[in-house]
Design an enzyme around this catalytic site. Structure first.
Site, PDB file in Angstrom:
ATOM      1  N   GLU A 182       0.999  -1.145   0.021  1.00 22.21           N
ATOM      2  CA  GLU A 182      -0.004  -0.003   0.009  1.00 22.21           C
ATOM      3  C   GLU A 182       0.813   1.365  -0.143  1.00 22.21           C
ATOM      4  O   GLU A 182       0.375   2.233  -0.760  1.00 22.21           O
ATOM      5  CB  GLU A 182      -0.952  -0.097   1.288  1.00 22.21           C
ATOM      6  CG  GLU A 182      -1.792  -1.182   1.384  1.00 22.21           C
ATOM      7  CD  GLU A 182      -1.411  -2.216   2.180  1.00 22.21           C
ATOM      8  OE1 GLU A 182      -1.906  -3.071   2.562  1.00 22.21           O
ATOM      9  OE2 GLU A 182      -0.161  -2.512   1.950  1.00 22.21           O
ATOM     10  N   CYS A 202      -2.490  -3.818   7.232  1.00 21.41           N
ATOM     11  CA  CYS A 202      -2.049  -4.247   8.495  1.00 21.41           C
ATOM     12  C   CYS A 202      -2.506  -2.876   9.184  1.00 21.41           C
ATOM     13  O   CYS A 202      -2.435  -1.780   9.069  1.00 21.41           O
ATOM     14  CB  CYS A 202      -0.593  -4.381   8.523  1.00 21.41           C
ATOM     15  SG  CYS A 202       0.374  -3.243   8.209  1.00 21.41           S
ATOM     16  N   ALA A 259      19.637 -47.979  -1.703  1.00 22.47           N
ATOM     17  CA  ALA A 259      19.890 -49.346  -2.099  1.00 22.47           C
ATOM     18  C   ALA A 259      20.473 -49.993  -0.765  1.00 22.47           C
ATOM     19  O   ALA A 259      20.689 -49.386   0.339  1.00 22.47           O
ATOM     20  CB  ALA A 259      20.866 -49.703  -3.202  1.00 22.47           C
ATOM     21  N   SER A 281      23.002 -43.970  -2.622  1.00 18.71           N
ATOM     22  CA  SER A 281      21.581 -43.344  -2.830  1.00 18.71           C
ATOM     23  C   SER A 281      21.900 -42.284  -3.907  1.00 18.71           C
ATOM     24  O   SER A 281      20.756 -41.562  -4.305  1.00 18.71           O
ATOM     25  CB  SER A 281      21.075 -42.587  -1.481  1.00 18.71           C
ATOM     26  OG  SER A 281      21.922 -41.645  -1.166  1.00 18.71           O
ATOM     27  N   ASP A 324      25.411 -38.473   4.925  1.00 24.35           N
ATOM     28  CA  ASP A 324      25.563 -37.824   3.626  1.00 24.35           C
ATOM     29  C   ASP A 324      26.307 -36.723   3.267  1.00 24.35           C
ATOM     30  O   ASP A 324      26.800 -36.213   2.382  1.00 24.35           O
ATOM     31  CB  ASP A 324      24.032 -37.368   2.885  1.00 24.35           C
ATOM     32  CG  ASP A 324      23.212 -38.790   2.881  1.00 24.35           C
ATOM     33  OD1 ASP A 324      23.622 -39.953   2.812  1.00 24.35           O
ATOM     34  OD2 ASP A 324      21.838 -38.554   3.081  1.00 24.35           O
ATOM     35  N   ARG A 332      20.745 -24.082  -5.443  1.00 16.52           N
ATOM     36  CA  ARG A 332      21.847 -24.008  -6.388  1.00 16.52           C
ATOM     37  C   ARG A 332      21.060 -23.865  -7.607  1.00 16.52           C
ATOM     38  O   ARG A 332      19.989 -24.502  -7.783  1.00 16.52           O
ATOM     39  CB  ARG A 332      22.808 -25.038  -6.544  1.00 16.52           C
ATOM     40  CG  ARG A 332      23.862 -25.227  -5.193  1.00 16.52           C
ATOM     41  CD  ARG A 332      24.901 -26.094  -5.381  1.00 16.52           C
ATOM     42  NE  ARG A 332      24.434 -27.237  -5.614  1.00 16.52           N
ATOM     43  CZ  ARG A 332      24.222 -28.298  -4.425  1.00 16.52           C
ATOM     44  NH1 ARG A 332      24.346 -27.627  -3.269  1.00 16.52           N
ATOM     45  NH2 ARG A 332      23.575 -29.627  -4.675  1.00 16.52           N
ATOM     46  N   GLY A 385      15.737 -37.417   8.357  1.00 15.98           N
ATOM     47  CA  GLY A 385      15.748 -38.746   7.537  1.00 15.98           C
ATOM     48  C   GLY A 385      14.612 -39.242   8.208  1.00 15.98           C
ATOM     49  O   GLY A 385      13.315 -38.889   8.366  1.00 15.98           O
TER      50      GLY A 385
END
Length: 358
Positions: free
Chosen positions: A60, A86, A173, A178, A210, A217, A279
């Site tokens: 606004e 607001c 696997a 992975s 990992d 990115r 996980g």
């Protein structure tokens, strides 16, 4: 209002503030809702604005500044805004007061503000003699602000859970390999999502297994302009040489396994949209707690037959007790498929506009 929504979409999806657009019009249609002059000609635009992120002028105020730059007088004008103006002072002043002091005579908004700290602008405007109409294009504005409105209304982040699995639901696997289950287009999409959220969370188990960077990115590998806050959940230490300590967003370690502690820590850092990437045990905890608002399931056309599942034991012993979500969309990404499911109901149909005069 369609133009105001278009402007709102230009604002950043991340950040503590909503994406809002505003159009200032000279006068209004005979029925009081802007859309044309009495002779049927299009209403004249005096100014436009949208919110560009925390600490910048709200939509606004930006529209009022645009009108002033164009040399237009906004006294007696109509302000069309995607969210109720607001009524509080934060990083910037209250928009309801700014509109009233500028002499705007009529405010049309799509959604009522769900944020208890900022709501009440319509009442402030009416008390200042400004006509207020609400509910115009409410469904469209609701979808645009779905994530922010959910988080602002309840005080905890909107949580998106991400999984990337084989067709039989495996994240790796049997030997633990992975990378990469999904292809480059799916991974690029996941990075684009990271660039739109406020924070991304993983467990210490994922960090140790990992060593993720948790950065957003671009396809060329460079860092995106916006980097999400990196949240690690768990009591074990993050190694000093972890990629999480490298370039990217700030690192916050939540030394707990409790879902409530993660959400509280995220809220304390003004996180509205939290992306959780693992996980399996923590994914199960989030689902069991009913804390997942949206699921991004990336499915690769590969079958592993063994290996860890994307979600740990939920304690579900019968199908009727399983959490069910609603499919929002399905998208093909190269050879992979993204299924987006939500637990929230479909947005309600737009309500008829409501008015209130002083």
């Amino acid at each position: 209002m369609d133009r105001a929504l278009e402007l709102a979409r230009r604002g950043p999806a991340h950040g503590p503030n909503p994406r809002v657009g505003c159009v200032l019009l000279a006068g209004a249609a005979p029925d009081g809702v802007p859309g044309g002059a009495p002779d049927g000609a299009p209403a004249r635009v005096l100014g436009e604005g949208y919110h560009r992120g925390a600490g910048t002028p709200h939509a606004e105020v930006a529209a009022l500044a645009d009108a002033a730059a164009r040399g237009h007088d906004v006294r007696g004008a109509t302000a069309v805004v995607t969210l109720e103006p607001c009524a509080h002072t934060g990083r910037t002043g209250p928009c309801a007061h700014a509109l009233a002091e500028a002499g705007v005579a009529h405010v049309v908004h799509a959604l009522d503000d769900p944020n208890p700290a900022a709501a009440g602008g319509a009442a402030v405007l009416r008390a200042r003699g400004v006509r207020v109409t609400g509910g115009v294009r409410a469904a469209e504005a609701g979808e645009l602000l779905r994530v922010w409105a959910t988080a602002a209304g309840r005080g905890t982040p909107y949580v998106t859970l991400k999984t990337a699995t084989s067709l039989d639901g495996r994240v790796a696997a049997a030997d633990g390999t992975s990378r990469w289950i999904t292809g480059p287009q799916a991974r690029a999409h996941a990075h684009a999502v990271r660039a739109e959220v406020d924070a991304v969370a993983v467990t210490t188990g994922t960090v140790l297994a990992d060593d993720p960077a948790l950065t957003a990115r671009r396809p060329d590998g460079s860092l995106a302009e916006h980097q999400p806050l990196r949240l690690v959940v768990g009591r074990r230490d993050v190694p000093g040489g972890a990629r999480l300590r490298g370039p990217g967003g700030p690192l916050v370690h939540v030394r707990s396994h409790a879902v409530a502690d993660l959400l509280a820590a995220a809220a304390a850092h003004e996180v509205r949209h939290l992306l959780v990437e693992g996980g399996p045990a923590f994914a199960a905890a989030l689902l069991a707690a009913g804390a997942v608002d949206e699921l991004h399931a990336y499915l690769a056309p590969v079958v592993l037959g063994a290996g860890p599942a994307a979600v740990g034991d939920l304690g579900v012993t019968t199908l009727a007790a399983a959490p069910r979500l609603r499919t929002a969309r399905v998208e093909r990404l190269g050879d992979d498929v993204l299924l987006v499911a939500r637990r929230d109901p479909a947005p309600p149909p737009a309500a008829a506009p409501t008015e209130g005069d002083s």
